[in-house]
Design a protein around this motif. Structure first.
Motif, PDB file in Angstrom:
ATOM      1  N   SER A  68       0.806  -1.230   0.000  1.00 64.97           N
ATOM      2  CA  SER A  68       0.000   0.000   0.000  1.00 64.97           C
ATOM      3  C   SER A  68       0.837   1.277   0.000  1.00 64.97           C
ATOM      4  N   PHE A  69       1.880   1.307  -0.817  1.00 71.14           N
ATOM      5  CA  PHE A  69       2.689   2.505  -1.033  1.00 71.14           C
ATOM      6  C   PHE A  69       3.274   3.077   0.258  1.00 71.14           C
ATOM      7  N   GLY A  70       3.404   2.244   1.296  1.00 69.71           N
ATOM      8  CA  GLY A  70       4.068   2.676   2.516  1.00 69.71           C
ATOM      9  C   GLY A  70       3.260   3.609   3.391  1.00 69.71           C
ATOM     10  N   GLU A  71       1.936   3.647   3.211  1.00 68.34           N
ATOM     11  CA  GLU A  71       1.091   4.534   4.014  1.00 68.34           C
ATOM     12  C   GLU A  71       0.046   3.751   4.796  1.00 68.34           C
ATOM     13  N   ILE A  72      -0.273   4.266   5.973  1.00 71.72           N
ATOM     14  CA  ILE A  72      -1.278   3.695   6.861  1.00 71.72           C
ATOM     15  C   ILE A  72      -2.188   4.817   7.326  1.00 71.72           C
ATOM     16  N   ARG A  73      -3.465   4.533   7.499  1.00 74.74           N
ATOM     17  CA  ARG A  73      -4.404   5.528   8.026  1.00 74.74           C
ATOM     18  C   ARG A  73      -5.034   5.025   9.322  1.00 74.74           C
ATOM     19  N   VAL A  74      -5.341   5.968  10.195  1.00 77.86           N
ATOM     20  CA  VAL A  74      -6.038   5.673  11.448  1.00 77.86           C
ATOM     21  C   VAL A  74      -7.476   6.149  11.303  1.00 77.86           C
ATOM     22  N   THR A  75      -8.435   5.324  11.702  1.00 76.56           N
ATOM     23  CA  THR A  75      -9.842   5.687  11.570  1.00 76.56           C
ATOM     24  C   THR A  75     -10.393   6.234  12.883  1.00 76.56           C
ATOM     25  N   HIS A  76     -11.542   6.922  12.784  1.00 79.01           N
ATOM     26  CA  HIS A  76     -12.234   7.392  13.992  1.00 79.01           C
ATOM     27  C   HIS A  76     -12.753   6.231  14.828  1.00 79.01           C
ATOM     28  N   THR A  77     -12.870   5.078  14.202  1.00 86.72           N
ATOM     29  CA  THR A  77     -13.430   3.917  14.890  1.00 86.72           C
ATOM     30  C   THR A  77     -12.347   3.024  15.487  1.00 86.72           C
ATOM     31  N   GLN A  78     -11.135   3.554  15.631  1.00 82.95           N
ATOM     32  CA  GLN A  78     -10.037   2.861  16.311  1.00 82.95           C
ATOM     33  C   GLN A  78      -9.583   1.606  15.562  1.00 82.95           C
ATOM     34  N   ASN A  79      -9.536   1.710  14.253  1.00 82.83           N
ATOM     35  CA  ASN A  79      -8.937   0.685  13.407  1.00 82.83           C
ATOM     36  C   ASN A  79      -7.908   1.358  12.505  1.00 82.83           C
ATOM     37  N   LEU A  80      -7.204   0.566  11.703  1.00 89.17           N
ATOM     38  CA  LEU A  80      -6.272   1.098  10.726  1.00 89.17           C
ATOM     39  C   LEU A  80      -6.747   0.742   9.326  1.00 89.17           C
ATOM     40  N   VAL A  81      -6.177   1.423   8.338  1.00 94.87           N
ATOM     41  CA  VAL A  81      -6.536   1.198   6.943  1.00 94.87           C
ATOM     42  C   VAL A  81      -5.272   1.143   6.092  1.00 94.87           C
ATOM     43  N   LEU A  82      -5.201   0.167   5.202  1.00 94.12           N
ATOM     44  CA  LEU A  82      -4.260   0.148   4.092  1.00 94.12           C
ATOM     45  C   LEU A  82      -5.087   0.473   2.856  1.00 94.12           C
ATOM     46  N   ALA A  83      -4.911   1.674   2.345  1.00 92.42           N
ATOM     47  CA  ALA A  83      -5.910   2.238   1.437  1.00 92.42           C
ATOM     48  C   ALA A  83      -5.716   1.893  -0.032  1.00 92.42           C
ATOM     49  N   ASP A  84      -4.561   1.347  -0.411  1.00 89.20           N
ATOM     50  CA  ASP A  84      -4.260   1.225  -1.838  1.00 89.20           C
ATOM     51  C   ASP A  84      -3.727  -0.160  -2.178  1.00 89.20           C
ATOM     52  N   VAL A  85      -4.505  -1.193  -1.926  1.00 86.46           N
ATOM     53  CA  VAL A  85      -4.070  -2.570  -2.114  1.00 86.46           C
ATOM     54  C   VAL A  85      -4.596  -3.116  -3.441  1.00 86.46           C
ATOM     55  N   ARG A  86      -3.702  -3.693  -4.199  1.00 90.75           N
ATOM     56  CA  ARG A  86      -4.145  -4.358  -5.426  1.00 90.75           C
ATOM     57  C   ARG A  86      -5.074  -5.520  -5.061  1.00 90.75           C
ATOM     58  N   GLN A  87      -6.118  -5.687  -5.820  1.00 86.92           N
ATOM     59  CA  GLN A  87      -7.037  -6.784  -5.539  1.00 86.92           C
ATOM     60  C   GLN A  87      -6.333  -8.137  -5.579  1.00 86.92           C
ATOM     61  N   SER A  88      -5.343  -8.256  -6.437  1.00 86.29           N
ATOM     62  CA  SER A  88      -4.612  -9.521  -6.549  1.00 86.29           C
ATOM     63  C   SER A  88      -3.746  -9.809  -5.326  1.00 86.29           C
TER      64      SER A  88
END
Length: 550
Positions: free
Chosen positions: A366-386
């Motif tokens: 995911s291009f080396g980026e991580i996001r934090v959500t308001h719901t106290q989880n994390l997100v990898l936002a740019d993952v290839r479906q494969s």
């Protein structure tokens, strides 16, 4: 993502050195606790039940893999091996030693991070949509404006000692995932009559002791006036906000007392005096937007045959895909959630080992980026479906793939009495007890989209008043009791939950929750969501079941 320039780095380095000297003077007895308190709060340091608590800013919830590794290192070296991600997209450490906090801040500064303005009566971390930049329903990426607000508000001398803490959220999508209506200022990107993009401005929202939904004071604000208009709002608040009573000091109280129209008139009058002195020119917008350009996405087919095969053959993966991933605006990619809500763990907690591993996964997928959500989880936002199947396998091995995003076991919870000195009751054991109800995923999924929020006191750090089901801990003669509300939401049609009835003893909370779930299953129509059912039938059927069974 944004990277510090020389001014940013110098500012943060100087603040670290300043606080180091202040801490040394306090430990040497040269500063009293009363003198040191505002200084430590300016640097995100609280005194909790068992130890100091340090809150680290994660601007608009965006982290690089390098930054996440540093957070892991701090958890390992200075804490007890974990950190706690919050509803403000920040991270908290619950066990640092006071004398080591300046050293922690020095370490954070090496990766462009700090704890400035994560506490105290100032403008806090500006938050945004965790799907910013990749959401299919987005009008424009809000993160550049969050960054502009961050730079304008950091150490702003006029707003360092406001009547009370102040929170701003920015959303650029049709679906409000930033809870803009329950912030002191909520900014929603909209299109004007001429087709240009600007901001709808909301003020006076907030949760805590007096929850209020914000009101709109300007339907369209040109981008060039963003900072001057925000400054006008803050000036009005700074001048007229209550300072004699902290429970009446938030801007929401001022807006309520003056009324929407009169408050707006005062802002407009203030703005007229400064609007031409603080213009946000397009060159500056372009400069900041350059840090948030789309990643170099590959040209991929919208459908992936290997992904389809894995979903067909592996039911566990299919459940994770369905609940822990969402569509991406670029064909061939998908947004993957990292669940921090496994059974038996405090919601939002993450170990140093998990942080290091997710940093590795972010770089790989995911291009080396991580996001934090308001719901106290994390997100990898740019993952290839494969790559989703491999990612799921890796997350499963780390206990970060619980397929529960947006379900009743994806609970938002404050630390409660286990850590917080302000709390009246525990939150984490209640969250864990509710999660244990769902030994069957079929039962969990049958309940559908259901947000449960838990707070251990009236400050409402768990946002209980906007939970579909809200739980508030209260103290009754030294015993823990809990009030339940139904029908809250922080989404587009924001609403405050309605109290179900008298507080319930701690040992009866899980039984009450089971009764609420059963009532919903009986009352809903077809695939009607929990919130829709509550809004349609009201709380009476739930009251009858919960209190009738007592």
């Amino acid at each position: 993502m944004y990277h510090y320039d020389n001014y940013d780095q110098t500012l943060v380095d100087e603040r670290v050195a300043q606080f180091k000297g202040q801490t040394e003077r306090f430990l040497a007895g040269e500063l009293t606790e009363e003198q040191f308190r505002p200084l430590r709060l300016m640097n995100g340091l609280y005194i909790q039940r068992h130890a100091p608590m340090l809150r680290v800013a994660i601007p608009y919830g965006l982290l690089s893999s390098r930054q996440l590794r540093m957070l892991a290192q701090i958890a390992r070296r200075y804490d007890q091996g974990y950190g706690h991600f919050t509803t403000r997209q920040n991270i908290q450490y619950n066990w640092p030693k006071l004398e080591e906090v300046p050293e922690i801040l020095e370490q954070l500064a090496t990766v462009e991070m700090h704890a400035i303005q994560t506490s105290g009566n100032c403008i806090r971390n500006t938050t945004s949509d965790h799907l910013a930049g990749v959401a299919q329903d987005e009008l424009e990426d809000p993160r550049p404006y969050c960054e502009i607000i961050r730079q304008w508000s950091t150490l702003h001398p006029e707003f360092a000692f406001l009547p009370r803490k102040f929170k701003i959220a920015v959303s650029g999508a049709q679906k409000d995932r930033a809870a803009t209506q329950v912030h002191d200022i909520g900014l929603q990107l909209v299109k004007g009559d001429d087709g240009e993009t600007g901001f709808e401005v909301l003020v006076g929202g907030g949760l805590g002791r007096t929850p209020i939904i914000g009101v709109m004071i300007r339907p369209f604000l040109e981008k060039r006036h963003l900072l001057s208009y925000l400054e006008a709002i803050l000036r009005v608040y700074n001048r007229y906000g209550r300072r004699d009573n902290k429970y009446k000091a938030r801007i929401k109280i001022l807006v309520k007392e003056l009324g929407q129209d009169q408050f707006a008139e005062r802002v407009e009058a203030e703005w007229a005096m400064i609007r031409d002195q603080l213009l946000l020119d397009q060159a500056e917008i372009n400069r900041v937007q350059a840090f948030f350009q789309p990643h170099p996405y590959a040209e991929l087919p919208a459908e992936d045959a290997i992904l389809a095969a894995h979903k067909q053959c592996d039911a566990a993966f299919a459940a994770w895909f369905r609940h822990n991933s969402v569509a991406h605006k670029v064909p061939g990619y998908r947004v993957a959630f990292v669940s921090l809500k496994p059974l038996g763990i405090a919601p939002g907690d993450m170990t140093d080992r998990q942080m290091d591993a997710v940093a590795d996964l972010a770089e790989r997928y995911s291009f080396g980026e991580i996001r934090v959500t308001h719901t106290q989880n994390l997100v990898l936002a740019d993952v290839r479906q494969s790559d989703l199947y491999e990612l799921w396998q890796a997350l499963t091995a780390l206990d970060l793939a619980t397929p529960n995003i947006g379900t009743a076991s994806d609970i938002i919870s404050c630390p409660g009495l286990d850590f917080c000195s302000l709390a009246n009751a525990t939150s984490i054991p209640i969250a864990n007890g509710i999660q244990q109800i769902f030994d069957s995923l079929d039962y969990l999924y049958d309940l559908g989209d259901l947000r449960i929020n838990i707070s251990g006191c009236m400050n409402g750090c768990g946002h209980h008043t906007v939970g579909h089901i809200g739980i508030l801990g209260v103290d009754k003669k030294g015993e823990e009791w809990y009030q339940i509300t139904l029908g809250g939401s922080s989404a587009n049609q924001a609403s405050l939950g309605e109290r179900l009835g008298p507080a319930i003893a701690k040992e009866d909370v899980i039984h009450a929750m089971e009764a609420i779930f059963q009532t919903y299953r009986e009352q809903r129509l077809d695939d009607e969501a929990f919130l829709e059912t509550v809004r349609r039938v009201g709380i009476e059927p739930f009251q009858e079941r919960v209190y009738g069974d007592h």
